[in-house]
Structures are given as structure tokens and as C-alpha cells.
Design a protein around this motif. Sequence first.
Motif, PDB file in Angstrom:
ATOM      1  N   LEU A 290     -17.188   3.326  16.923  1.00  0.00           N
ATOM      2  CA  LEU A 290     -17.859   4.391  16.174  1.00  0.00           C
ATOM      3  C   LEU A 290     -17.394   5.729  16.724  1.00  0.00           C
ATOM      4  O   LEU A 290     -17.655   6.060  17.885  1.00  0.00           O
ATOM      5  CB  LEU A 290     -19.374   4.248  16.290  1.00  0.00           C
ATOM      6  N   ARG A 291     -16.683   6.465  15.898  1.00  0.00           N
ATOM      7  CA  ARG A 291     -16.109   7.737  16.354  1.00  0.00           C
ATOM      8  C   ARG A 291     -17.182   8.817  16.422  1.00  0.00           C
ATOM      9  O   ARG A 291     -17.891   9.055  15.439  1.00  0.00           O
ATOM     10  CB  ARG A 291     -14.997   8.186  15.409  1.00  0.00           C
TER      11      ARG A 291
ATOM     12  N   GLU B  67     -32.944   5.293   3.763  1.00  0.00           N
ATOM     13  CA  GLU B  67     -32.330   6.497   3.205  1.00  0.00           C
ATOM     14  C   GLU B  67     -33.023   7.739   3.734  1.00  0.00           C
ATOM     15  O   GLU B  67     -34.204   7.723   4.087  1.00  0.00           O
ATOM     16  CB  GLU B  67     -32.420   6.473   1.680  1.00  0.00           C
ATOM     17  N   ARG B  68     -32.235   8.809   3.788  1.00  0.00           N
ATOM     18  CA  ARG B  68     -32.783  10.124   4.132  1.00  0.00           C
ATOM     19  C   ARG B  68     -33.075  10.871   2.836  1.00  0.00           C
ATOM     20  O   ARG B  68     -32.228  10.927   1.933  1.00  0.00           O
ATOM     21  CB  ARG B  68     -31.805  10.908   4.995  1.00  0.00           C
TER      22      ARG B  68
ATOM     23  N   GLY C 112     -24.813   9.339  11.070  1.00  0.00           N
ATOM     24  CA  GLY C 112     -26.139   9.090  11.651  1.00  0.00           C
ATOM     25  C   GLY C 112     -26.744   7.795  11.153  1.00  0.00           C
ATOM     26  O   GLY C 112     -27.270   6.992  11.939  1.00  0.00           O
ATOM     27  N   GLU C 113     -26.685   7.555   9.828  1.00  0.00           N
ATOM     28  CA  GLU C 113     -27.225   6.310   9.277  1.00  0.00           C
ATOM     29  C   GLU C 113     -26.411   5.108   9.758  1.00  0.00           C
ATOM     30  O   GLU C 113     -26.962   4.046  10.067  1.00  0.00           O
ATOM     31  CB  GLU C 113     -27.222   6.358   7.749  1.00  0.00           C
ATOM     32  N   THR C 114     -25.090   5.283   9.860  1.00  0.00           N
ATOM     33  CA  THR C 114     -24.244   4.193  10.349  1.00  0.00           C
ATOM     34  C   THR C 114     -24.584   3.854  11.791  1.00  0.00           C
ATOM     35  O   THR C 114     -24.665   2.682  12.173  1.00  0.00           O
ATOM     36  CB  THR C 114     -22.767   4.575  10.217  1.00  0.00           C
TER      37      THR C 114
ATOM     38  N   SER D  86     -27.459   4.347  13.301  1.00  0.00           N
ATOM     39  CA  SER D  86     -28.765   3.680  13.319  1.00  0.00           C
ATOM     40  C   SER D  86     -28.643   2.217  12.925  1.00  0.00           C
ATOM     41  O   SER D  86     -29.259   1.336  13.540  1.00  0.00           O
ATOM     42  CB  SER D  86     -29.724   4.401  12.368  1.00  0.00           C
ATOM     43  N   THR D  87     -27.833   1.918  11.915  1.00  0.00           N
ATOM     44  CA  THR D  87     -27.650   0.522  11.484  1.00  0.00           C
ATOM     45  C   THR D  87     -26.996  -0.303  12.581  1.00  0.00           C
ATOM     46  O   THR D  87     -27.394  -1.444  12.850  1.00  0.00           O
ATOM     47  CB  THR D  87     -26.806   0.482  10.209  1.00  0.00           C
ATOM     48  N   ILE D  88     -25.961   0.261  13.225  1.00  0.00           N
ATOM     49  CA  ILE D  88     -25.271  -0.465  14.296  1.00  0.00           C
ATOM     50  C   ILE D  88     -26.212  -0.745  15.454  1.00  0.00           C
ATOM     51  O   ILE D  88     -26.224  -1.863  16.014  1.00  0.00           O
ATOM     52  CB  ILE D  88     -24.037   0.326  14.757  1.00  0.00           C
ATOM     53  N   MET D  89     -27.030   0.226  15.823  1.00  0.00           N
ATOM     54  CA  MET D  89     -27.959   0.027  16.930  1.00  0.00           C
ATOM     55  C   MET D  89     -29.025  -1.028  16.579  1.00  0.00           C
ATOM     56  O   MET D  89     -29.454  -1.792  17.440  1.00  0.00           O
ATOM     57  CB  MET D  89     -28.627   1.354  17.304  1.00  0.00           C
ATOM     58  N   PHE D  90     -29.430  -1.048  15.323  1.00  0.00           N
ATOM     59  CA  PHE D  90     -30.374  -2.091  14.892  1.00  0.00           C
ATOM     60  C   PHE D  90     -29.751  -3.472  15.090  1.00  0.00           C
ATOM     61  O   PHE D  90     -30.396  -4.391  15.590  1.00  0.00           O
ATOM     62  CB  PHE D  90     -30.747  -1.872  13.417  1.00  0.00           C
ATOM     63  N   GLY D  91     -28.490  -3.624  14.702  1.00  0.00           N
ATOM     64  CA  GLY D  91     -27.809  -4.900  14.891  1.00  0.00           C
ATOM     65  C   GLY D  91     -27.647  -5.259  16.350  1.00  0.00           C
ATOM     66  O   GLY D  91     -27.790  -6.433  16.730  1.00  0.00           O
ATOM     67  N   GLN D  92     -27.351  -4.271  17.193  1.00  0.00           N
ATOM     68  CA  GLN D  92     -27.209  -4.535  18.620  1.00  0.00           C
ATOM     69  C   GLN D  92     -28.515  -5.013  19.238  1.00  0.00           C
ATOM     70  O   GLN D  92     -28.526  -5.934  20.056  1.00  0.00           O
ATOM     71  CB  GLN D  92     -26.740  -3.259  19.325  1.00  0.00           C
ATOM     72  N   ARG D  93     -29.638  -4.406  18.836  1.00  0.00           N
ATOM     73  CA  ARG D  93     -30.930  -4.848  19.367  1.00  0.00           C
ATOM     74  C   ARG D  93     -31.294  -6.236  18.833  1.00  0.00           C
ATOM     75  O   ARG D  93     -31.873  -7.050  19.556  1.00  0.00           O
ATOM     76  CB  ARG D  93     -32.017  -3.827  19.010  1.00  0.00           C
TER      77      ARG D  93
END
Length: 619
Positions: free
Chosen positions: A110-111, A331-332, A405-407, A409-416
Motif C-alpha cells: 500500500l503506497r 462509504e464516506r 483511506g477506504e482501501t 481501512s479495508t486492508i486493516m480489517f482483513g489483517q485483524r
Amino acid sequence: MASGARNGGGGLGSRTTAKMDRQQGSTATPKAPAGKPRLSAAGGGAYRRTSSGPLPAAGAGGGRNSSESGVSSRVRVAVRLRPRNAEEQAADADFADCVELQPELKRLKLRKNNWESDTFEFDEVLTEFSSQKRVYEVVAKPVVESVLEGYNGTVMAYGQTGTGKTFTLGRLGDEDTAARGIMVRAMEDILADITPETDTVSLSYLQLYMEMIQDLLDPVNDNIAIVEDPRTGDVSLPGATVVEVRDQKSFMDLLRIGEAHRVAANTKLNTESSRSHAILMVNVRRAVKGRSEMNVSMSAENGHSSSMMDSLRPPIVRKSKLVVVDLAGSERIDKSGSEGHTLEEAKSINLSLSSLGKCINALAESSAHVPVRDSKLTRLLKDSFGGTARTSLVVTIGPSPRHRGETTSTIMFGQRAMKVQNMVKLKEEFDYKSLCRRLDIELDKLIAENERQRKYFDDEIERITAEAQYRVAEAEKECKVSLENEKMKYHQEYLDSIKILEEKWKVHQQSPKKQIKEESTSNGDVQDLLQNEKMLRQSAEDESNDLKNQLSHWKKMEATATAEVVRLRRMLDTEASQKDKLEEEIAVLKSQLMQLSLDADEVGLTADASFYVINNVSE
């Protein structure tokens, strides 16, 4: 707000489909991990299992749940990148994607900017060129195989709105079969593997809209209550429509009905944005083959095999459930442009996803308290995260740097989510209802057989009685006729003898001299006549005695027939008493079975305890 079929939704347009189709031919089929079951191709694109499941099966003497302790299984997470759509190609033409995928290393970068990036590892990394078939094989197929083996399973998609969740899970593939989603492919594998004569597959299709559970197969049923078992903690939806599925066509028709009733709306981020969480529940009930035969052979070796034990041995079934969850996208508000009722929908979606995220965080950190009751979504997914189901999660992301930002958040959800451990348990139990039905059938057969035998005995008694009465009547008739004939014969002979004597006496009176001369001769004739009369009377008496003997013989035969009738009646009474005893024993067995079923539900009988009770019942 609008509702309608959204099989092309999820932000994956026709160009996305074209890219995926072009890559499908070149995408290699992934190899199943070591220890995992493989599916071999069977005509028509269906797959069948060729080896045992990935989780250990229960022992031969398993009770209600043979694997009470469970097997630890981590939630598997795959990430899928959606290709750029037309808007992003125009707006972000001068900018690089915010993510870089390394599928061979199962890594994602993630850049943050042109110089810095964060690296994340997942169980699977699916590029924008990954075909629907590959996505199904690496994400959902292991779960489907576990469900066919008797374990619960969950496949779920999470991500920002417009990143392809519905495309991944619910695409029907009417125009292009290669675009079929996980729901369609999973049902193909399930229907190809089951045995229609002994196994059943049923489903419910629901949506969680504005914190109300609605039935997509029956829109009138728009507020279904969640029922939780106070003993086991399992949640169920008894008010939901349950439809038994026999073939793929009927399943596709049900999916179309459900998709037509699902709520969708047009936003700036997605022209057909899902405004509800869609939940497909597939219940699989399979009979365990080979277990009963093994138990019978073991009993025979121990010398305890009997027809009663065989009839009292309940069949074993495995009940599993596959849950496919298509979450509405987070969504925001400033980006989606939601307002009015659409804004309220967005708030409800974000609130339920936030509750899910809190539960995932608590489970990942092994917290003592998991806020499952904060949302109906978390209550429905109670078994999927931290429960007894094997869970596979696919997180979908977009490449646009505007949604970094949304990407993130999604990646961190998957990591948890990858830190969550489930205790997968085999859902195997005795089918007491089937046993009761079988005993009812056997009871009906015994009652019918008893009635047939009783009718046969009654008919036989009537036949023997009628035959004896007929024979006695015939004998009496014959004796009466014979006696009458003999009487007439002897009477006629007597008259003839008297007449002859009278004629001789007249002759004697008319010729006394001649009579004197012939006195000696006459006396001799009279003596001869008297001797003949005596002989005739003796013969008549003998004939009469013979007829009396015959009459006595027929009366003895009548007495014998009467004794036979009495004996048959006693046999009938004995059979009736045996029938009453059999019915009493069957009533006791049925009451014991009902008590056994209640005890099994309350305590969870083990295999040895169950067979101990069955042995006591048979004795």
C-alpha cells in the motif's frame, strides 16, 4: 432509492468482465494445500470430492456432536483488486495505483507516497485479472468441502462500496457462464456431491436492511426475529422462508427472485450500490454411509447382534450450514453524496460494519468481552467469527489513490480478521425422528400382520365348524334313512311270515287228517320257519347295532371337530394376548425413545451411553 437485479453491480463493469474473461484461459488452477481435499472436474463444470475432508471425521461411536472439543481453524482472508473503471481511468490517468500486488508472494504493498509503502501479507492475493473460477477455488471451495463433510462454513465479502463484492459473490452469469459468482458455483458443487435419495439441501435468502431482517424470497415477511438457544447459544431464524433445492435451475430462479427484491440505490461511487447486507443460508443434511454397517459387524463379532438391536439403532446424520454474506459497502458521505433516505441507509450500513469491526478487534485481541449484541449483523455472524464455522473472507479494494483511506481501512480489517481463531466442530447427531418413523412403520406392519393372522384363524375356525356340522348332518341323515329302510324291510318280512302261518293254519283246520299225517312234517316246517325268523331278527339286530356304531363314530368325529374348534379358539386367544403384550412393549419402547431423544437434546449423549440405553431397551 431503487430496487432491482444487480448482477453487474459492485463497480465491475463490462470492461472488467472482458479483462477477467481474457485472463481466465491463462490463469492456472491453483493446487490444493497439503492436507486439504481436492475437487476433481466432473462434466458440466461441476466438481466432486475425491478424498476425505480437511477436518477429521468423528469416530464410529460418536454421540450427538462427535467432535465436542473442535479443531482450531483460523479465518482465511483473501484480497481482490478491482480494475480501474472508466471514471477512474479518466480522473486518475496521471496517478499510479495506490496498491501493488505480489500474488506469487501473497503480499500487497500500500503506497503512502512515491517513496514509502506498507506491506501486508494475506492467505491469497487476487489481481484484477483473476477469473471468477480462481476466486472461487481459493476462497470458497475449501469451505464448501468442509460443509459437505458436516462442518459449518461461512464465505463473506467486505470492502468499500463499488469494489466488486456482489460481482464476486452473487453474479449469476446469465450472459457469460465464466462470470458466475461464488454462490452459483458453491451450489453446483453441493448438488453434484449429494445423494438425492438420502440427502437434502434447503436454503433461505435474507437481507439486513436498516437493522431489520427481511425475507428476499417473501418480501411480505420484512421483520424476522432472531432466536437464540439459551443452552448452546446458537442463533436461528425460524420465521424465514426455507425452500428445498433439488437442481441448479430452481436455485438460480430463487437467486433471481431474491436479487429482484434486494434494495439498491444510485450513488456517486456506484450506480447500483447495495443498501443492505445479503445473507444466503444453505442447510445441508446428509446421511452418514457405512457407519451402521460397521456397528452391525462389531455387534456380530461380540455376539450381541439381534433384530431388535438393529431396529433400535438410530441412523446418523450430519447437519451443516453454508452462509454466504454479501456485505453492503462502507462509504464516506462526502464521497458518495448520499442524502435523505439514502443517507439514513448509509448510516445504518456504517453502524453495523463498525459493530462487526469491533467484534473482530475483540476476537483478534482475545478480549474477555465481545460486543456481539451491538448489531443484528454481529449476532447473525456469531458462529462465523470465534464460533464453530470454517470462515473464509474476501476483502475487495479499488486501485484509485483518491480512496486510499477506504482501501487502508479495508486492508486493516482483513489483517485483524486473520487473527481470529474458530473452533470448527463436526455437526453429527443421531436421527431419532427417522428412528421413530421407522418404528411406527414396523408397528403398523406388525399390527397389520396380526390382524391378517387373526382373520385367517377366524375364517379357519368358521370353515372347520361348518364342515363338522355338515358331516354330522349328513351322517344323521344317512343313519335315519338306513334305519327306516331296515325297519320297513323287517316289518314286511314279519307280515309275510304271519301270512304264511295263517295260510298253513287254515289248511290244517280244513284237513285234520292230512294235518295229522303230516303233523310231523308240518312241525318240522314250523320249526324251520321259526329258526329262520330268529336268524332274520338276529341279522336285523346286528344291522341295527352296526348302524348304532356308525352313529357313535360320527358323534365322536363331531366331538373331535368341536375339540379342534376349542383348540383353535385357545390359539386365537393366545395370539391376542401376545399381540397385547407386543403393543405394550412397543409403547414402552416408544416412550423410552422419546425420553432418549429429550435426554440427547438436553445432555448431549455420547456414543457409549446411547448404545448402553439401547441395549437396556432391547433387554
